[in-house]
Enzyme design. Structure first.
Site, PDB file in Angstrom:
ATOM      1  N   HIS A   1     -25.063  38.055  16.872  1.00 10.32           N
ATOM      2  CA  HIS A   1     -24.433  39.241  16.274  1.00 10.32           C
ATOM      3  C   HIS A   1     -25.313  40.488  16.395  1.00 10.32           C
ATOM      4  CE1 HIS A   1     -21.104  37.171  13.661  1.00 10.32           C
ATOM      5  NE2 HIS A   1     -20.883  37.106  14.951  1.00 10.32           N
ATOM      6  N   THR A   2     -26.494  40.338  16.980  1.00  7.89           N
ATOM      7  CA  THR A   2     -27.261  41.533  17.334  1.00  7.89           C
ATOM      8  C   THR A   2     -26.487  42.362  18.358  1.00  7.89           C
ATOM      9  OG1 THR A   2     -29.326  42.373  18.250  1.00  7.89           O
ATOM     10  CG2 THR A   2     -28.540  40.324  19.178  1.00  7.89           C
TER      11      THR A   2
ATOM     12  N   ARG B   1     -19.865  35.902  23.195  1.00 10.47           N
ATOM     13  CA  ARG B   1     -18.873  35.398  22.259  1.00 10.47           C
ATOM     14  C   ARG B   1     -17.871  34.466  22.952  1.00 10.47           C
ATOM     15  NH1 ARG B   1     -16.824  36.762  17.217  1.00 10.47           N
ATOM     16  NH2 ARG B   1     -14.557  36.763  17.089  1.00 10.47           N
TER      17      ARG B   1
ATOM     18  N   HIS C   1     -17.036  30.646  21.959  1.00  7.40           N
ATOM     19  CA  HIS C   1     -15.674  30.167  21.669  1.00  7.40           C
ATOM     20  C   HIS C   1     -15.293  29.031  22.614  1.00  7.40           C
ATOM     21  CE1 HIS C   1     -13.662  33.355  18.979  1.00  7.40           C
ATOM     22  NE2 HIS C   1     -14.965  33.423  18.823  1.00  7.40           N
TER      23      HIS C   1
ATOM     24  N   ASN D   1      -9.280  35.559  18.845  1.00  8.29           N
ATOM     25  CA  ASN D   1      -9.786  36.066  20.128  1.00  8.29           C
ATOM     26  C   ASN D   1     -10.067  37.559  20.111  1.00  8.29           C
ATOM     27  OD1 ASN D   1      -7.465  37.535  20.253  1.00  8.29           O
ATOM     28  ND2 ASN D   1      -6.642  36.540  22.050  1.00  8.29           N
TER      29      ASN D   1
ATOM     30  N   ASP E   1     -31.915  42.260  20.054  1.00  7.64           N
ATOM     31  CA  ASP E   1     -33.187  42.340  19.326  1.00  7.64           C
ATOM     32  C   ASP E   1     -33.028  41.623  17.981  1.00  7.64           C
ATOM     33  OD1 ASP E   1     -31.690  44.043  17.704  1.00  7.64           O
ATOM     34  OD2 ASP E   1     -32.414  45.844  18.734  1.00  7.64           O
TER      35      ASP E   1
HETATM   36  C1  LIG Z   1      -5.495  37.862  21.828  1.00  7.34           C
HETATM   37  O1  LIG Z   1      -4.427  37.303  21.102  1.00  7.34           O
HETATM   38  C2  LIG Z   1      -3.385  38.188  20.846  1.00  7.34           C
HETATM   39  C3  LIG Z   1      -2.363  37.463  20.000  1.00  7.34           C
HETATM   40  O2  LIG Z   1      -2.953  36.974  18.839  1.00  7.34           O
HETATM   41  C4  LIG Z   1      -2.786  38.685  22.177  1.00  7.34           C
HETATM   42  O3  LIG Z   1      -1.790  39.642  21.922  1.00  7.34           O
HETATM   43  C5  LIG Z   1      -3.895  39.311  23.028  1.00  7.34           C
HETATM   44  O4  LIG Z   1      -3.392  39.642  24.293  1.00  7.34           O
HETATM   45  C6  LIG Z   1      -5.054  38.362  23.187  1.00  7.34           C
HETATM   46  N1  LIG Z   1      -6.155  39.024  23.866  1.00  7.34           N
HETATM   47  C7  LIG Z   1      -6.690  38.591  25.003  1.00  7.34           C
HETATM   48  C8  LIG Z   1      -7.817  39.395  25.538  1.00  7.34           C
HETATM   49  O5  LIG Z   1      -6.313  37.599  25.568  1.00  7.34           O
END
Ligand SMILES: *[C@@H]1O[C@H](CO)[C@@H](O)[C@H](O)[C@H]1NC(C)=O
Ligand SMILES: *[C@@H]1O[C@H](CO)[C@@H](O)[C@H](O)[C@H]1NC(C)=O
Length: 327
Positions: A197-198, A68, A72, A100, A254
């Site tokens: 998405h598996t 993922r 992204h 995220n 799979d």
């Molecule tokens: C993901 O974003 C949120 C805020 O939307 C933040 O608090 C969090 O730490 C972020 N996670 C990572 C793994 O960076």
């Protein structure tokens, strides 16, 4: 332990095959090549592989996180490791976008980078490490094995506002086709990539709209199996952050995901729509019936994704630390 040794032996064998077959690979127009690090950092591939393998042995759920994260990264500004940048006082980075939520595995990338900096300082980009790690995660989860070209450089921009370009879990099939089409993917490639998405889970907040007051004529999304709708409601009784696997085998790569779609048991609107829509249903049926075909199309689409808007030497850098732009 025996199985760990087995995996180690297989990894080694794969390295040899990759090395031998890499010799005949031509330097691409984008400056990338299969043997990019052959002279400058010959153990780059095995270092990343072993790091991913060790991490997945202790937590197999991280495979989904890595795949993922790579997706992204590539969909925003190209595969340039912009997703790895930490926010600073003056800049909120991509990774702090609400999108995220299920990105995990940053530490695996840091670990691999640390080892690589020891072996060959300033040579292997974070974008390449992430691309290799996602590829290896697919393999260790039971998916296809394939080679990817290396030579991506790391970008110098990571801004939260860029992440609006990520596909939302509420998109329908035609919106997905259009969005992936903007990145050069066919409808079939989009369906194959959705097969990622598996692996992994999503959260109640991303599908609860399907369970209550869905639209003006339906309470529950009519494309959803009623038994499965009850199961999803049960998940959501634990709140918006409750985890729901996409298919019955969240850590195995799979084709079960496509079988679930045929049973009207896709979790997100953006999953089930692939089966509901005549535009994409035939691809879902083909992959549900033929896992080998899914694997082959998936690896081709992943290879293509790993080349999205890659930065060459003049447009990027090799970061010293994957979380920080070089000063
Ligand atoms: C993901 O974003 C949120 C805020 O939307 C933040 O608090 C969090 O730490 C972020 N996670 C990572 C793994 O960076
Ligand atoms: C998908 O959504 C768009 C915009 O929300 C809508 O115009 C279109 O008709 C929808 N397509 C299908 C197949 O439902």
């Amino acid at each position: 332990m025996a199985s760990a040794n087995m995996v180690g032996a297989i990894v080694l064998l794969m390295e040899i095959i990759a090395l031998v077959s890499g010799v005949r690979f031509q330097l691409g127009a984008n400056g990338l090549s299969m043997e990019y690090y052959m002279m400058s950092c010959p153990f780059a591939e095995p270092i990343v592989k072993n790091t991913v393998n060790a991490a997945l042995q202790s937590d197999p759920t991280l495979a989904a996180g890595l795949v993922r994260m790579h997706f992204h990264d590539c969909f925003i500004q190209g595969c340039d490791a912009s997703i790895l940048i930490d926010s600073t006082k003056g800049n909120t980075a991509e990774k702090d976008s609400p999108a995220n939520l299920s990105l995990r595995g940053y530490k695996i990338i840091d670990d691999a980078k640390e080892q690589l900096e020891e072996q060959c300082p300033g040579v292997v980009s974070c974008a390449d490490i992430l691309a290799m790690a996602a590829r290896d995660a697919v393999f260790f989860a039971g998916g296809p094995v394939y080679d990817i070209p290396k030579g991506r450089k790391d970008g110098r921009r990571s801004k939260i506002e860029d992440t609006f370009n990520l596909p939302s879990p509420f998109l329908n099939s035609s919106e997905l086709v259009r969005m992936f089409g903007q990145h050069g993917f066919t409808a079939q490639e989009m369906v194959a990539l959705s097969g990622a998405h598996t692996l992994g889970v999503t959260h109640c907040a991303s599908f609860k709209n399907r369970l209550k007051n869905f639209d003006s004529t339906h309470d529950v999304d009519p494309t959803l199996d009623s038994g499965f709708a009850s199961a999803l409601s049960k998940t959501c009784s634990a709140g918006d952050n409750a985890e729901q696997p996409f298919d019955s085998s969240r850590n195995s790569f799979d084709n079960d995901y496509y079988n679930a779609l045929q049973r009207k048991s896709g979790v997100l609107v953006s999953d089930q729509t692939l089966y509901s829509s005549p535009q994409t249903r035939s691809f879902v049926n083909a992959y549900a019936m033929n896992q080998a075909m899914f694997f082959f199309h998936f690896q081709q689409a992943m290879l293509k994704m790993s080349l999205l808007d890659v930065k060459q030497a003049s447009q990027g850098e090799v970061r010293q630390t994957c979380r920080v732009i070089n000063t």
